[in-house]
Design a protein around this motif. Structure first.
Motif, mmCIF file in Angstrom:
data_model
loop_
_atom_site.group_PDB
_atom_site.id
_atom_site.type_symbol
_atom_site.label_atom_id
_atom_site.label_comp_id
_atom_site.label_asym_id
_atom_site.label_seq_id
_atom_site.Cartn_x
_atom_site.Cartn_y
_atom_site.Cartn_z
ATOM 1 N N SER A 89 3.664 1.402 13.141
ATOM 2 C CA SER A 89 3.992 1.745 11.476
ATOM 3 C C SER A 89 5.011 0.274 11.463
ATOM 4 C CB SER A 89 5.705 2.188 11.878
ATOM 5 O OG SER A 89 6.334 2.409 11.005
ATOM 6 N N GLN A 149 0.476 4.425 5.411
ATOM 7 C CA GLN A 149 1.271 3.457 5.676
ATOM 8 C C GLN A 149 -0.001 1.697 5.179
ATOM 9 O OE1 GLN A 149 3.295 3.811 9.401
ATOM 10 N NE2 GLN A 149 4.652 1.094 8.510
ATOM 11 N N ASP A 180 3.710 -2.996 8.892
ATOM 12 C CA ASP A 180 4.667 -4.077 7.923
ATOM 13 C C ASP A 180 4.866 -5.256 7.854
ATOM 14 O OD1 ASP A 180 5.746 -1.171 7.170
ATOM 15 O OD2 ASP A 180 7.330 -1.628 8.427
ATOM 16 N N LEU A 208 -0.270 7.203 9.318
ATOM 17 C CA LEU A 208 -0.597 5.843 9.334
ATOM 18 C C LEU A 208 -1.365 5.641 8.279
ATOM 19 C CD1 LEU A 208 -0.900 6.078 13.406
ATOM 20 C CD2 LEU A 208 0.982 4.956 11.605
#
Length: 308
Positions: free
Chosen positions: A293, A31, A297, A28
């Motif tokens: 997630s 990301q 984003d 994570l």
């Protein structure tokens, strides 16, 4: 407001990011970094309302150990619950292991008076304690010897070495006039919450003028913490956000609604643009989305629009 500092956008360090397996947390964080998000932000409570909480500086150390690129904002650290010499050592130690990675947001708290009482602190003194702690930290983080005699702390010959190689930015949180004065005297910026763009603009004008009155540089890192419900369906986004905020604060969502956007990433960015134009340069966005997630984003998309 004449502030040419870059806009920086952060997302919250979710429970999964803080408590799951090392590999899940690292994925994570990767990301977040790969998405263009500038930092993570985390909370700090010793024991909030029903006993929940987290130590902001310990979590900052844990997160920065996952990836050397990561920056973390503690928003906000309840400094009045701690001894400033001990906090100075913690900050210096974290600065050694992760130089330049920390932004320290400081607030007085008070939503749960018992959090202070259980630590042996009169909640009525939390503002004065915070001021004294900030005064002490300002001196100790230079690495010089400090003698201090104040209302709450007295000591001689304290020194914290090595001093941080890079200064640790301090953002002062709070909505009341005392918080604005505190930001002007000790902060590199103000960390706002539950304010309108108009109020934000007026407040940083006050802070900047007061900082000059103290002979300090005009702060340039004013920020905003904001919850945001993320979903293409606005009704679903509102329901999700209301549930999350009411669960945390134990008050009706309607009290926060005008300050808490919901909808698509574009909707939320459009809501935040007036704050950017008023001088906000640090956005700490708490996304309430279907998944971690998806929240990452969405914050990345919001940040891309705010930085244009």
């Amino acid at each position: 407001m004449g502030n040419d500092s870059p806009v920086r956008v952060g997302t919250v360090a979710s429970p999964t990011m803080l408590r799951s397996s090392h590999s899940e947390r690292a994925a994570l964080v990767s990301q977040v970094l790969d998405s263009g998000i500038d930092h993570l932000f985390i909370a700090d409570h010793v024991s909030f309302i029903n006993g929940t909480g987290m130590d902001g500086l310990i979590n900052a150390a844990t997160l920065t150990a996952l990836d050397a690129r990561l920056k973390v904002c503690v928003g906000v650290y309840l400094l009045a619950l701690r001894h400033p010499v001990i906090v100075a050592r913690q900050l210096a130690t974290l600065s050694e292991s992760a130089p330049g990675a920390l932004i320290l947001g400081v607030g007085v708290g008070g939503e749960d008076r018992n959090e202070f009482l259980m630590c042996g602190i009169d909640p009525a003194t939390r503002g004065r304690r915070t001021d004294e702690c900030l005064h002490v930290l300002e001196q100790l983080l230079t690495g010089e010897r400090v003698d201090h005699s104040g209302e709450f702390f007295s000591f001689e010959g304290a020194s914290i070495r090595p001093a941080p190689r890079s200064p640790i930015p301090i953002l002062v949180g709070g909505r009341v006039e005392a918080a604005l004065h505190r930001a002007a005297r000790y902060g590199d910026g103000w960390l706002a919450v539950w304010v309108s763009p108009t109020r934000f603009s007026k407040a940083i004008g006050q802070i900047n003028a007061a900082a000059q009155g103290h002979g300090r540089p005009v702060p340039t890192q004013h920020g905003l913490q904001v919850w945001a419900g993320i979903d293409e369906d606005r009704d679903r986004a509102r329901t999700r956000l209301a549930s999350g905020m009411e669960s945390f604060y134990r008050v009706p969502f309607e009290r926060f609604e005008k300050y808490s956007p919901y909808g698509s990433a574009r909707d939320i960015a459009d809501f935040l643009l007036p704050y950017r134009d008023a001088g906000c340069r640090v956005f700490n966005i708490m996304p309430v989305a279907a998944t971690d997630s998806a929240g990452i984003d969405s914050v990345a998309a919001i940040g891309e629009r705010l930085k244009r």
